[in-house]
Write a protein that holds these residues in place. Structure first.
Motif, PDB file in Angstrom:
ATOM      1  N   ASP A 167      28.614 -25.712  57.193  1.00 59.28           N
ATOM      2  CA  ASP A 167      28.206 -26.927  57.908  1.00 59.28           C
ATOM      3  C   ASP A 167      26.719 -26.872  58.296  1.00 59.28           C
ATOM      4  N   ASP A 169      25.079 -28.615  60.415  1.00 57.20           N
ATOM      5  CA  ASP A 169      24.849 -28.660  61.859  1.00 57.20           C
ATOM      6  C   ASP A 169      24.947 -27.273  62.488  1.00 57.20           C
ATOM      7  N   LYS A 170      25.824 -26.436  61.912  1.00 57.08           N
ATOM      8  CA  LYS A 170      25.940 -25.076  62.447  1.00 57.08           C
ATOM      9  C   LYS A 170      24.631 -24.317  62.199  1.00 57.08           C
ATOM     10  N   LEU A 172      21.710 -25.768  61.947  1.00 61.57           N
ATOM     11  CA  LEU A 172      20.754 -26.347  62.898  1.00 61.57           C
ATOM     12  C   LEU A 172      20.942 -25.747  64.290  1.00 61.57           C
ATOM     13  N   LEU A 173      22.224 -25.552  64.653  1.00 61.49           N
ATOM     14  CA  LEU A 173      22.512 -24.951  65.952  1.00 61.49           C
ATOM     15  C   LEU A 173      21.862 -23.574  66.055  1.00 61.49           C
ATOM     16  N   MET A 174      22.042 -22.771  64.996  1.00 62.06           N
ATOM     17  CA  MET A 174      21.427 -21.439  64.979  1.00 62.06           C
ATOM     18  C   MET A 174      19.904 -21.569  65.080  1.00 62.06           C
ATOM     19  N   LYS A 175      19.370 -22.543  64.338  1.00 64.81           N
ATOM     20  CA  LYS A 175      17.918 -22.720  64.368  1.00 64.81           C
ATOM     21  C   LYS A 175      17.446 -23.151  65.752  1.00 64.81           C
ATOM     22  N   SER A 176      18.241 -24.014  66.395  1.00 61.49           N
ATOM     23  CA  SER A 176      17.823 -24.466  67.716  1.00 61.49           C
ATOM     24  C   SER A 176      17.863 -23.326  68.732  1.00 61.49           C
ATOM     25  N   MET A 177      18.561 -22.235  68.377  1.00 66.63           N
ATOM     26  CA  MET A 177      18.523 -21.048  69.232  1.00 66.63           C
ATOM     27  C   MET A 177      17.511 -20.019  68.713  1.00 66.63           C
ATOM     28  N   ALA A 179      17.223 -18.694  65.642  1.00 71.49           N
ATOM     29  CA  ALA A 179      17.691 -17.638  64.751  1.00 71.49           C
ATOM     30  C   ALA A 179      16.789 -17.615  63.511  1.00 71.49           C
ATOM     31  N   LEU A 188      26.238 -16.185  60.911  1.00 73.18           N
ATOM     32  CA  LEU A 188      26.927 -17.433  60.583  1.00 73.18           C
ATOM     33  C   LEU A 188      27.486 -17.444  59.155  1.00 73.18           C
ATOM     34  N   ASN A 192      31.437 -16.819  58.308  1.00 76.90           N
ATOM     35  CA  ASN A 192      32.028 -18.112  57.973  1.00 76.90           C
ATOM     36  C   ASN A 192      32.690 -18.087  56.587  1.00 76.90           C
TER      37      ASN A 192
END
Ligand SMILES: Nc1ncnc2c1ncn2[C@@H]1O[C@H](COP(=O)(O)OP(=O)(O)OP(=O)(O)O)[C@@H](O)[C@H]1O
Ligand SMILES: [Mg+2]
Lengths: 267, 251
Positions: A167, A169-170, A172-177, A179, A188, A192
């Protein structure tokens, strides 16, 4: 989880009993099919309805296996095939996953190599047999190479698909933290893809046996594939059938070893 | 109050093989500290684009975005991003999920941060589920975990992209209240994207109405209700009036 003493309701008891009953019925059905198959085969062979020379029979297979075992060579054949299959299986799985990681990492590389992957995937690997013998010599080495060739492309393609289908978005989530790519890979993408990895493992069990048998057909001095070839050449089809029976047992055994791993990870 | 986030004439184009898609057209608005601002607009107008730009996942084609008076950097650490779906990692426990950000930033050994994470779990009734896997939690609880995962990194600005849209109506009202509560008691500034006018009204101090793509700011509406929680605000006598005004502006 703790086991508690619970007084089940009537409906619950009935439900549980039904589940048990269903399980028994399924097992019973399986046993009946097996018994019928073996019994009918033996009967037809004994009465002469089918020619045991061509079709063998359960008792002849068992006797042949015992003979071969007393001969002492059976263990060498089993061990050779098992060894080749397991080594081929491990090399192909590790190598294929590693290539898939590289291709996931670099989209450029992936796009460059895509047509070659397609070509290699569609090529019947058995066609390379004679070349392999020239390159690595006949025997165990050639069989392992054949085994790896058959499994590795499929492993690469399946794992790469699993990696890419993560996914977005997952990610992106990592990137927004914050990573980095390595963290995205290890925290991830890889975890996954564990379910996909297990189905690849299961497929590879079957495919690596295919590789081993083909490899041994082409050139070998030992192994179940060799035994099958040898049996058919001297027209002892009992040997062929005995080898196939052993092959069934070994391949199923290997599958049964791999599949519980999956359940352990699902917890 | 101080402006925490400022968009100044921001335009953004997506580049695709076929053409160039103009998503934002000179968008300007601001978000004040400790306030709750909502973005509403037709679907596909560019709301998510605004959040991605704020988070430093994209950069403006023209214009300027300031946080605390300074331009946004790549992967700005002053930002916490909460997505539409919770995106909890099924193979990790709740605790491992909420400390994912600390792990990524190599702060997993910082006792202060860990204590903070634990405190958040306790405060929001999730401590008992610390070692459970996400699939053992309800949709509302998962969303709370996702929020805590964001808060653990102590961002100064929270971005929420339709965080409730995956929930059913009942849960949604409840989770909405919970999340509002958490954000207020942690004294965070929030920017919420939603297509639900009532939701925007019940949570925000200000609503920014966007036009259809390419997004332009149509209107800034300041909201003031007497109620304290989103649920009680929904009962305010002015609610209907605001609703109608925003709805007229949207269509
Ligand atoms: N990666 C991309 N490449 C090209 N076009 C894109 C990309 N992402 C979004 N767009 C386009 O830009 C426009 C704005 O997208 P965006 O996701 O910001 O809208 P949105 O307001 O969040 O929509 P929704 O209400 O559906 O969530 C859309 O029309 C979309 O088609
Ligand atoms: Mg969106």
């Amino acid at each position: 989880m703790k086991k508690k003493q619970i007084n089940y309701s009537k409906a619950r008891k009935k439900y549980l009993r039904n589940i048990k009953k269903d399980k028994c019925l399924v097992l019973l059905g399986q046993i009946i099919i097996f018994a019928l198959f073996i019994g009918l085969w033996q009967l037809l062979a004994d009465t002469g309805a089918i020619d045991p020379f061509f079709f063998s029979s359960p008792s002849r297979i068992v006797n042949t296996i015992i003979d071969l075992a007393e001969d002492g060579n059976l263990w060498i054949h089993i061990w050779t095939s098992l060894y080749e299959t397991i080594i081929g299986f491990i090399i192909a799985t590790v190598l294929g996953t590693f290539i898939a990681i590289l291709l996931w990492w670099s989209e450029k590389l992936r796009r460059i190599l895509e047509p070659y992957l397609i070509i290699l995937n569609s090529l019947p690997k058995i066609a390379l047999g004679p070349m392999i013998i020239f390159w690595v010599g006949s025997g165990t080495g050639a069989t392992i190479v054949m085994c790896v060739l058959i499994c590795v492309i499929l492993t690469t393609i399946s794992m790469l698909n699993a990696f890419i289908s993560c996914d977005n978005d997952k990610i992106l989530l990592m990137k927004s933290m914050h990573a980095n790519k390595l963290q995205i890979l290890f925290k991830l993408i890889l975890p996954n893809s564990i379910p996909a990895f297990f189905s690849v493992l299961k497929i590879n069990v079957g495919m690596s046996w295919v590789g081993t048998i083909i490899g041994e057909y082409l050139s070998s001095k030992a192994g179940l594939g060799y035994l099958i070839n040898y049996g058919s050449q001297i027209l002892k089809l009992d040997i062929v059938m005995a080898s196939i029976t052993l092959l069934c047992i070994l391949a199923t055994g290997m599958y049964l070893l791999v599949s519980p791993l999956e359940k352990r990870f699902k917890k | 109050m101080k402006k925490l986030l400022e968009f100044k004439d921001v335009s953004y184009f997506y580049q695709t093989k076929e053409n160039e898609i103009k998503a934002l057209d000179e968008v300007s608005f601001d978000v004040k500290e400790k306030e709750f601002t909502s973005l509403v607009g037709p679907s596909g107008c560019g709301k998510t684009t605004i959040l991605s730009l704020t988070a430093g996942l994209l950069f403006p084609s023209s214009g300027e975005i300031l946080i605390d008076g300074k331009p946004v950097e790549k992967n700005d650490s002053r930002i916490g991003y909460m997505f539409q779906r919770d995106h909890l990692f099924e193979w990790r426990t709740i605790w491992q999920n909420i400390t994912l950000g600390l792990e990524v930033r190599k702060q997993k050994k910082d006792p202060q941060k860990l204590a903070f994470a634990e405190e958040l779990l306790k405060k929001y009734d999730l401590y008992n589920f610390k070692n459970k896997k996400p699939r053992q939690l309800s949709g509302g609880m998962r969303q709370r975990v996702a929020l805590i995962r964001t808060l653990v990194l102590q961002p100064s600005l929270l971005l929420l992209d339709e965080p409730f849209s995956a929930l059913d109506f009942q849960t949604r009202l409840k989770v909405c209240d919970d999340v509002y509560d958490i954000i207020k008691s942690e004294q965070k500034t929030a920017l919420l994207v939603t297509h639900d006018i009532s939701e925007a009204l019940s949570m925000s101090n200000k609503i920014v109405i966007l036009s259809k793509r390419p997004a332009k700011v149509k209107e800034n509406v300041n909201i003031s209700f007497t109620g304290a929680t989103p649920l009680s605000k929904r009962e305010d006598k002015d609610f209907g009036k605001y609703f109608e005004m925003i709805w007229r502006n949207l269509v």
